[in-house]
Design a protein around this motif. Structure first.
Motif, mmCIF file in Angstrom:
data_model
loop_
_atom_site.group_PDB
_atom_site.id
_atom_site.type_symbol
_atom_site.label_atom_id
_atom_site.label_comp_id
_atom_site.label_asym_id
_atom_site.label_seq_id
_atom_site.Cartn_x
_atom_site.Cartn_y
_atom_site.Cartn_z
ATOM 1 N N SER A 277 5.624 1.530 23.456
ATOM 2 C CA SER A 277 5.625 2.940 23.845
ATOM 3 C C SER A 277 7.017 3.567 23.800
ATOM 4 C CB SER A 277 5.025 3.102 25.250
ATOM 5 O OG SER A 277 5.877 2.524 26.224
ATOM 6 N N THR B 58 3.908 8.294 23.861
ATOM 7 C CA THR B 58 2.684 7.833 24.510
ATOM 8 C C THR B 58 1.799 7.110 23.503
ATOM 9 O OG1 THR B 58 2.783 9.671 26.053
ATOM 10 C CG2 THR B 58 0.649 8.582 25.807
ATOM 11 N N SER C 85 2.873 5.865 28.728
ATOM 12 C CA SER C 85 3.861 6.876 28.367
ATOM 13 C C SER C 85 5.226 6.260 28.160
ATOM 14 C CB SER C 85 3.963 7.933 29.461
ATOM 15 O OG SER C 85 2.731 8.567 29.642
#
Length: 149
Positions: A99, A103, A146
């Motif tokens: 990540s 996201t 995220s």
């Protein structure tokens, strides 16, 4: 001390054979997509010994167009090293790694007994059951991760 890093496919295959596919031919431990460019394999090391592994496969899909989608597969920790948070820490290391650019959505087939583990780590349960031959019942689970700022 436990450390985490990217590893080679052969190391992941060995761990899958020792933990997830006990008694099955080692050839069954190679998964479609293991050698794809977007696939990343990660290992957990205790005193320089590989004690856990997980694979994240970048998947092209028409279903989810907003985020890159990864399939988590083969999360495994040696039986004698389980219940020491190694699996949780390895999972989080892999999630953070993939990540870094933004996201991502991660999904997996979780063995029924592993559903509570994934729930504790932020994965949501899809009610659909999938039965995988020679392995058993699994549930589809997913999570959005995220980018850390």
């Amino acid at each position: 001390m436990v450390t985490f890093k990217q590893i080679k496919v052969d190391d992941v295959v060995e761990m899958r054979h020792r933990v997830l596919k006990i008694g099955q031919p080692v050839e069954t431990c190679y998964f479609e997509g293991d050698l794809d460019e977007g696939t990343k394999h990660f290992g957990a090391f205790l005193n320089n010994e590989l004690v856990g592994a997980v694979t994240m496969m970048l998947k092209n899909t028409n279903t989810y167009k907003v985020h890159p989608v990864y399939r988590l597969t083969g999360l495994s920790v040696l039986a004698e090293k389980q219940n020491n948070n190694i699996g949780r820490r390895l999972l989080h290391f892999a999630e953070e790694y993939i990540s870094r650019k933004g996201t991502v959505m991660i999904w997996c087939f979780a063995r029924d007994y592993a559903v509570p583990f994934y729930k504790k780590n932020g994965y949501q349960l899809n009610v659909q059951q999938v039965v995988i031959p020679h392995i058993g019942s699994h549930r589809i689970m997913f999570k959005f991760v995220s980018k850390e700022d």
